[in-house]
Design a protein around this motif. Sequence first.
Motif, PDB file in Angstrom:
ATOM      1  N   SER A 196      66.040 -25.181 -16.077  1.00  0.00           N
ATOM      2  CA  SER A 196      64.562 -25.008 -15.670  1.00  0.00           C
ATOM      3  C   SER A 196      64.381 -25.040 -14.139  1.00  0.00           C
ATOM      4  CB  SER A 196      63.450 -25.367 -16.750  1.00  0.00           C
ATOM      5  OG  SER A 196      63.662 -26.977 -16.532  1.00  0.00           O
ATOM      6  N   TYR A 197      64.791 -26.107 -13.623  1.00  0.00           N
ATOM      7  CA  TYR A 197      64.721 -26.554 -12.278  1.00  0.00           C
ATOM      8  C   TYR A 197      65.372 -25.535 -11.269  1.00  0.00           C
ATOM      9  CZ  TYR A 197      65.604 -29.099  -7.896  1.00  0.00           C
ATOM     10  OH  TYR A 197      65.534 -29.687  -6.603  1.00  0.00           O
ATOM     11  N   LEU A 198      66.557 -25.333 -11.758  1.00  0.00           N
ATOM     12  CA  LEU A 198      67.353 -24.402 -11.050  1.00  0.00           C
ATOM     13  C   LEU A 198      66.808 -22.818 -10.867  1.00  0.00           C
ATOM     14  CD1 LEU A 198      70.976 -25.209 -11.924  1.00  0.00           C
ATOM     15  CD2 LEU A 198      69.658 -25.700  -9.416  1.00  0.00           C
ATOM     16  N   SER A 199      65.973 -22.611 -11.884  1.00  0.00           N
ATOM     17  CA  SER A 199      65.300 -21.119 -12.342  1.00  0.00           C
ATOM     18  C   SER A 199      64.150 -21.267 -11.529  1.00  0.00           C
ATOM     19  CB  SER A 199      65.195 -20.733 -13.770  1.00  0.00           C
ATOM     20  OG  SER A 199      64.040 -21.488 -14.106  1.00  0.00           O
ATOM     21  N   GLY A 200      63.701 -22.306 -10.751  1.00  0.00           N
ATOM     22  CA  GLY A 200      62.417 -22.381  -9.991  1.00  0.00           C
ATOM     23  C   GLY A 200      61.192 -22.607 -10.804  1.00  0.00           C
ATOM     24  N   ALA A 201      61.412 -22.972 -12.056  1.00  0.00           N
ATOM     25  CA  ALA A 201      60.288 -23.188 -13.083  1.00  0.00           C
ATOM     26  C   ALA A 201      59.267 -24.120 -12.206  1.00  0.00           C
ATOM     27  CB  ALA A 201      60.631 -23.507 -14.245  1.00  0.00           C
ATOM     28  N   ALA A 208      57.997 -30.682 -19.132  1.00  0.00           N
ATOM     29  CA  ALA A 208      57.869 -30.203 -20.604  1.00  0.00           C
ATOM     30  C   ALA A 208      59.215 -29.904 -21.286  1.00  0.00           C
ATOM     31  CB  ALA A 208      56.799 -28.962 -20.902  1.00  0.00           C
ATOM     32  N   LEU A 209      59.974 -28.963 -20.492  1.00  0.00           N
ATOM     33  CA  LEU A 209      61.357 -28.609 -21.204  1.00  0.00           C
ATOM     34  C   LEU A 209      62.275 -29.850 -21.066  1.00  0.00           C
ATOM     35  CD1 LEU A 209      61.615 -25.897 -22.139  1.00  0.00           C
ATOM     36  CD2 LEU A 209      63.324 -25.486 -20.557  1.00  0.00           C
ATOM     37  N   GLU A 309      56.108 -29.516 -27.017  1.00  0.00           N
ATOM     38  CA  GLU A 309      56.039 -29.363 -25.434  1.00  0.00           C
ATOM     39  C   GLU A 309      55.852 -28.029 -24.965  1.00  0.00           C
ATOM     40  OE1 GLU A 309      55.995 -31.891 -23.624  1.00  0.00           O
ATOM     41  OE2 GLU A 309      56.352 -33.624 -24.958  1.00  0.00           O
ATOM     42  N   LEU A 310      56.417 -26.973 -25.672  1.00  0.00           N
ATOM     43  CA  LEU A 310      56.539 -25.798 -25.241  1.00  0.00           C
ATOM     44  C   LEU A 310      55.153 -24.787 -25.003  1.00  0.00           C
ATOM     45  CD1 LEU A 310      59.495 -24.544 -27.817  1.00  0.00           C
ATOM     46  CD2 LEU A 310      59.584 -25.323 -25.908  1.00  0.00           C
ATOM     47  N   LYS A 311      54.115 -25.507 -25.426  1.00  0.00           N
ATOM     48  CA  LYS A 311      52.831 -25.046 -25.251  1.00  0.00           C
ATOM     49  C   LYS A 311      52.529 -24.355 -23.871  1.00  0.00           C
ATOM     50  CE  LYS A 311      50.427 -28.067 -27.252  1.00  0.00           C
ATOM     51  NZ  LYS A 311      49.731 -29.168 -27.997  1.00  0.00           N
ATOM     52  N   ILE A 312      53.091 -25.317 -22.924  1.00  0.00           N
ATOM     53  CA  ILE A 312      52.414 -24.864 -21.511  1.00  0.00           C
ATOM     54  C   ILE A 312      53.561 -24.044 -20.763  1.00  0.00           C
ATOM     55  CG2 ILE A 312      51.193 -26.732 -21.125  1.00  0.00           C
ATOM     56  CD1 ILE A 312      53.403 -27.938 -19.351  1.00  0.00           C
ATOM     57  N   ILE A 313      54.566 -23.482 -21.536  1.00  0.00           N
ATOM     58  CA  ILE A 313      55.465 -22.790 -20.954  1.00  0.00           C
ATOM     59  C   ILE A 313      55.115 -21.230 -20.777  1.00  0.00           C
ATOM     60  CG2 ILE A 313      57.913 -21.595 -21.248  1.00  0.00           C
ATOM     61  CD1 ILE A 313      58.161 -24.663 -20.333  1.00  0.00           C
ATOM     62  N   LYS A 315      56.413 -18.243 -20.329  1.00  0.00           N
ATOM     63  CA  LYS A 315      57.202 -17.162 -20.581  1.00  0.00           C
ATOM     64  C   LYS A 315      57.689 -16.943 -22.465  1.00  0.00           C
ATOM     65  CE  LYS A 315      59.130 -15.515 -16.647  1.00  0.00           C
ATOM     66  NZ  LYS A 315      60.097 -15.972 -15.988  1.00  0.00           N
ATOM     67  N   PRO A 316      56.821 -16.260 -22.919  1.00  0.00           N
ATOM     68  CA  PRO A 316      56.965 -16.346 -24.488  1.00  0.00           C
ATOM     69  C   PRO A 316      58.294 -16.074 -24.926  1.00  0.00           C
ATOM     70  CG  PRO A 316      55.327 -14.233 -23.487  1.00  0.00           C
ATOM     71  CD  PRO A 316      55.860 -15.158 -22.790  1.00  0.00           C
ATOM     72  N   ASP A 317      59.225 -15.295 -24.228  1.00  0.00           N
ATOM     73  CA  ASP A 317      60.517 -14.983 -24.671  1.00  0.00           C
ATOM     74  C   ASP A 317      61.315 -16.535 -24.675  1.00  0.00           C
ATOM     75  OD1 ASP A 317      60.446 -12.415 -24.817  1.00  0.00           O
ATOM     76  OD2 ASP A 317      61.514 -11.925 -23.319  1.00  0.00           O
ATOM     77  N   ALA A 318      60.937 -17.090 -23.976  1.00  0.00           N
ATOM     78  CA  ALA A 318      61.629 -18.323 -23.695  1.00  0.00           C
ATOM     79  C   ALA A 318      61.240 -19.431 -24.669  1.00  0.00           C
ATOM     80  CB  ALA A 318      61.384 -18.982 -22.150  1.00  0.00           C
ATOM     81  N   VAL A 319      59.991 -19.261 -25.241  1.00  0.00           N
ATOM     82  CA  VAL A 319      59.382 -20.130 -26.063  1.00  0.00           C
ATOM     83  C   VAL A 319      59.771 -19.769 -27.401  1.00  0.00           C
ATOM     84  CG1 VAL A 319      57.215 -20.833 -27.439  1.00  0.00           C
ATOM     85  CG2 VAL A 319      57.191 -20.633 -24.893  1.00  0.00           C
TER      86      VAL A 319
END
Length: 334
Positions: A196-201, A208-209, A309-313, A315-319
């Motif tokens: 997630s860090y490397l993808s610039g999230a 959260a991830l 923890e995924l609630k705040i992500i 991107k629905p695909d990733a969730v």
Amino acid sequence: MCFFANGQNKKKAMSITYPIPQHILHDLEKVEKELVNSVKSSNGLLTEACLITLKAGGKRLRPALVLMAGMVGDYDLDTLLPIAVASELIHMASLIHDDVLDNALTRRGVATINATWGEQAAIAVGDFVFSRAFEILSRTDTYMIEVMVKAALDLSLGEFDQMATARVIDQSMADYLQKARRKTAALFAACCEAGSYLSGAKAYEVNALTSYGENLGIAFQIYDDVLDIIGGKATGKAAGVDILDGTVTVPILCALEQLGPKSRLAEIVSLEKPSDEDVKTALEIIYNCGAIDKSKDIARSYVDLAINELKIISKPDAVSVFEGIGRFVIERYH
Ligand code: FPP
Ligand code: MG
């Protein structure tokens, strides 16, 4: 989303049996090629031992977590690839060493390096694989090196704590969780953080991830403990290795809580060298007292924490991918 069943393609060493998007599966094949390249060296025997271990298979869950975590931001395989490869190499090195410590003769149905070439060779092969992982990491972001070094340190500490507390029945769930956090969950968390860090999230998504990865790792380890008790044909694993080794796992803790420190189970778990008959008795006791269901409930509660923890992500695909992995961890048979 696709479901890739084990053995669908005989040429593949990895056995992906969890739900994963087609593009990640495709990129995992690139990870696989890099893994094979990374273990080649000028020493033929070393290369052979590594390739046999790699080709024995494995879920490749850690590199998959790195790639899937990359879906949270702007996915870029070239950036994620070295970390994905290094994460599997760290895991592979730890298993090679773990098999020496456990005196394990097979893993994934294939003879271990210690069984084929002896313990000294296995330790040296594990050292090589571990060093290769850090050679790859040294060419990446300094923060990534920090994240992976911390996970590797945790792995070693967790394994050491486990050895130091073998056959000790007077330990709490909190003691167990500390070991599971270090031995297994730290690398899961590091993979999620790295991807997630490397993808610039965004920072809160990375946090959260990372927490998702840690809770998933704890659930994974608890379910692994359950599989050790269930064993047999369904799982492809021999049952009772933890009892033989004196590793006090969640099903054992749940059973001991119910039966007490003076029980036959407590006596067997404390034995320096339990016989096959002792192990069989212990397995029956654990099975019959409801400890398996209780352990599965505990594993499930960690998956729930992870999914929460995924609630705040954003991107629905990733969730939905991460929710699927959560379900896989507590429904798998290997
Ligand atoms: C497998 O768990 C083992 C681990 C998760 C960690 C092993 C760590 C070490 C041996 C420390 C060395 C670390 C490095 C980085 C080289 P398990 O024994 O519960 O599962 P199993 O049934 O698959 O053996
Ligand atoms: Mg082991």
